[in-house]
Design a protein around this motif. Sequence first.
Motif, PDB file in Angstrom:
ATOM      1  N   LEU A 383      37.242  61.906  68.858  1.00 12.03           N
ATOM      2  CA  LEU A 383      38.397  61.104  68.445  1.00 12.03           C
ATOM      3  C   LEU A 383      39.690  61.876  68.646  1.00 12.03           C
ATOM      4  O   LEU A 383      39.764  63.062  68.332  1.00 12.03           O
ATOM      5  CB  LEU A 383      38.256  60.690  66.979  1.00 12.03           C
ATOM      6  N   ASN A 384      40.714  61.215  69.142  1.00 11.66           N
ATOM      7  CA  ASN A 384      41.967  61.859  69.530  1.00 11.66           C
ATOM      8  C   ASN A 384      43.000  61.829  68.404  1.00 11.66           C
ATOM      9  O   ASN A 384      43.525  60.761  68.081  1.00 11.66           O
ATOM     10  CB  ASN A 384      42.530  61.173  70.773  1.00 11.66           C
ATOM     11  N   PRO A 385      43.349  62.977  67.809  1.00 12.52           N
ATOM     12  CA  PRO A 385      44.400  62.997  66.781  1.00 12.52           C
ATOM     13  C   PRO A 385      45.752  62.565  67.337  1.00 12.52           C
ATOM     14  O   PRO A 385      46.622  62.124  66.582  1.00 12.52           O
ATOM     15  CB  PRO A 385      44.437  64.463  66.331  1.00 12.52           C
ATOM     16  N   GLY A 386      45.940  62.707  68.662  1.00 13.67           N
ATOM     17  CA  GLY A 386      47.210  62.341  69.275  1.00 13.67           C
ATOM     18  C   GLY A 386      47.558  60.871  69.163  1.00 13.67           C
ATOM     19  O   GLY A 386      48.696  60.474  69.424  1.00 13.67           O
ATOM     20  N   SER A 395      49.868  70.110  67.493  1.00 12.10           N
ATOM     21  CA  SER A 395      48.851  70.484  68.476  1.00 12.10           C
ATOM     22  C   SER A 395      47.602  70.977  67.756  1.00 12.10           C
ATOM     23  O   SER A 395      47.547  71.032  66.523  1.00 12.10           O
ATOM     24  CB  SER A 395      49.387  71.595  69.393  1.00 12.10           C
ATOM     25  N   GLY A 396      46.619  71.382  68.553  1.00 10.20           N
ATOM     26  CA  GLY A 396      45.390  71.924  67.996  1.00 10.20           C
ATOM     27  C   GLY A 396      45.565  73.271  67.323  1.00 10.20           C
ATOM     28  O   GLY A 396      44.605  73.822  66.773  1.00 10.20           O
ATOM     29  N   LEU A 397      46.791  73.807  67.338  1.00 10.40           N
ATOM     30  CA  LEU A 397      47.095  75.041  66.609  1.00 10.40           C
ATOM     31  C   LEU A 397      47.507  74.760  65.176  1.00 10.40           C
ATOM     32  O   LEU A 397      47.522  75.679  64.348  1.00 10.40           O
ATOM     33  CB  LEU A 397      48.228  75.808  67.314  1.00 10.40           C
ATOM     34  N   PRO A 400      47.019  70.662  60.026  1.00 12.53           N
ATOM     35  CA  PRO A 400      46.655  69.249  59.818  1.00 12.53           C
ATOM     36  C   PRO A 400      45.778  68.692  60.935  1.00 12.53           C
ATOM     37  O   PRO A 400      44.856  67.912  60.676  1.00 12.53           O
ATOM     38  CB  PRO A 400      48.015  68.536  59.763  1.00 12.53           C
ATOM     39  N   VAL A 401      46.046  69.108  62.174  1.00  7.31           N
ATOM     40  CA  VAL A 401      45.230  68.654  63.305  1.00  7.31           C
ATOM     41  C   VAL A 401      43.834  69.279  63.225  1.00  7.31           C
ATOM     42  O   VAL A 401      42.815  68.605  63.447  1.00  7.31           O
ATOM     43  CB  VAL A 401      45.900  69.002  64.644  1.00  7.31           C
ATOM     44  N   LYS A 402      43.775  70.562  62.894  1.00  8.86           N
ATOM     45  CA  LYS A 402      42.477  71.225  62.735  1.00  8.86           C
ATOM     46  C   LYS A 402      41.645  70.524  61.659  1.00  8.86           C
ATOM     47  O   LYS A 402      40.450  70.267  61.841  1.00  8.86           O
ATOM     48  CB  LYS A 402      42.671  72.693  62.359  1.00  8.86           C
ATOM     49  N   MET A 411      33.730  67.107  66.222  1.00 14.25           N
ATOM     50  CA  MET A 411      34.115  68.361  66.853  1.00 14.25           C
ATOM     51  C   MET A 411      33.241  69.543  66.415  1.00 14.25           C
ATOM     52  O   MET A 411      32.848  70.370  67.264  1.00 14.25           O
ATOM     53  CB  MET A 411      35.594  68.670  66.592  1.00 14.25           C
ATOM     54  N   PRO A 412      32.895  69.696  65.130  1.00 18.20           N
ATOM     55  CA  PRO A 412      32.042  70.845  64.759  1.00 18.20           C
ATOM     56  C   PRO A 412      30.715  70.870  65.506  1.00 18.20           C
ATOM     57  O   PRO A 412      30.291  71.934  65.989  1.00 18.20           O
ATOM     58  CB  PRO A 412      31.841  70.647  63.248  1.00 18.20           C
ATOM     59  N   GLN A 413      30.031  69.708  65.638  1.00 17.01           N
ATOM     60  CA  GLN A 413      28.766  69.671  66.381  1.00 17.01           C
ATOM     61  C   GLN A 413      29.010  69.943  67.864  1.00 17.01           C
ATOM     62  O   GLN A 413      28.235  70.658  68.512  1.00 17.01           O
ATOM     63  CB  GLN A 413      28.082  68.313  66.219  1.00 17.01           C
TER      64      GLN A 413
END
Length: 483
Positions: A383-386, A395-397, A400-402, A411-413
């Motif tokens: 799923l896209n947070p964007g 960004s992925g940094l 909140p996005v993480k 994403m964890p799997q």
Amino acid sequence: MSKYIDQVKAFLDTVEGYDFVEITLLPQSGSDRQYFRVGNADGKSYIATIGNNLKENKTFINFTNHFKSKGLNVPEIIAVSDDGAVYLQTDLGSVSLLDVLEKEGFSENVKSLFKKSIDGLIDLQLKGHEGLNYNDCITSTEFGKQAIISDLLYFKYYFLDTLQTPYNKQDLLDDFEMFALYLTKTAYKFFMFRDFQSRNIMIHNNTPYFIDYQGGMLGAPQYDLASLLWQARANLPEDWKIELRGYYISQFENKIGSPIDKELFEKQYYGYVLIRLLQVLGAYGFRGLFERKAQFLTSIPQALENLKWFINNRSLGLYVPELKRVLDICTSDMVIDRFTIKKASDATPLVVKVNSFSYLKNGYPEDKTGTGGGFVFDCRGILNPGRIDEYKTQSGLDKPVKDYLEQNTRMPQFINSIFDIIDINVEDYLSRGFKNLTINFGCTGGQHRSVYAAEATARHLKNKYKVKVELNHINKENWKKEL
């Protein structure tokens, strides 16, 4: 994960008088439970736990309430959901005794904290035993013959059998039977914590507090002492083990008000050291070899070295020849080398280049190493947070996005599966002296999912292999322009 957060939030809404304003997912431990740190408007924090094993939840809650009534150092249960799946407890912080040990080494302060932990353990064993309803135990009510053999079989199935080395199964089972009978002939039985290790001892205001005792039952006090002093990751020196064991015996005598047979106590203690070492190997095998959790795989060599030292330097005084033969196999250099992770040194030529990129803006990154190889992973199945307004300029940094990717997507799997794949190449490249490996992560804009995955992979490789990593987010200059 979204379902869990919604479930926790719904539960917190029913807890009156706390006015919770934030919730943060905490790293998962060896269990299937999920922990969240929640903060209220007054700046205080609490721990919310969700677990699908309702019996386990009930055991922890009932044990905790009982121990708290005895004045023991455990968290306080504040509220429990109607279905028993979620509960709220006081926050003891994030610093365990293991954390202090790894930071300070074998300092006098650390030794003092171990002694305080032993004092607390004895109180938990003796006072916690008084009036405890052992019918609340998850499995066995007592660490007797059946439970001991169960631990030995756990070691057999999840570690020994994975070695695919022949042994006499019936002779080994006969030795298990004899070993179990020997261990049941203990002089004392009180509450047995079951997993009393420095990771489950939280240091709060310089005082040890205890967590994760829901596996406890009636049993020999030596088991918990063995768990603490022989924890592989703690790797206590032998003089510490001897001193702390003597301290435990002295304090135990004081608390029960009578002298004990020290020779018998120590003889039985070493039997419980061995059963604990084997149980831990079974757990590491299950979590690492079957569930593919990296932190448990990396602990196997430490556990084997621990076991090797024990069988070379301590005697059970019990004739169990097939068990002894099997332990010699498990602690052979060949087996230890099999599980020892190869790590880079300053002289290692390998450099791993990890890139995030945008399929739409940049396409596949150019291979400038000349090797023409490497990995490309497509993150667009996550799923896209964007697509969410508040994350479009992040960004992925960004945390909140993480949090969104870890709590609301697969994403964890996804990333753990990738680790399993790339680790094979990294280990092979390290052993063969290769110089280059490229790992690319792509998503639509090269801003959220691919960035998170690239960062996680770089961190994984540095932590696990100490390898040189060059991390590059190719589309970074366009991040804030994403729509």
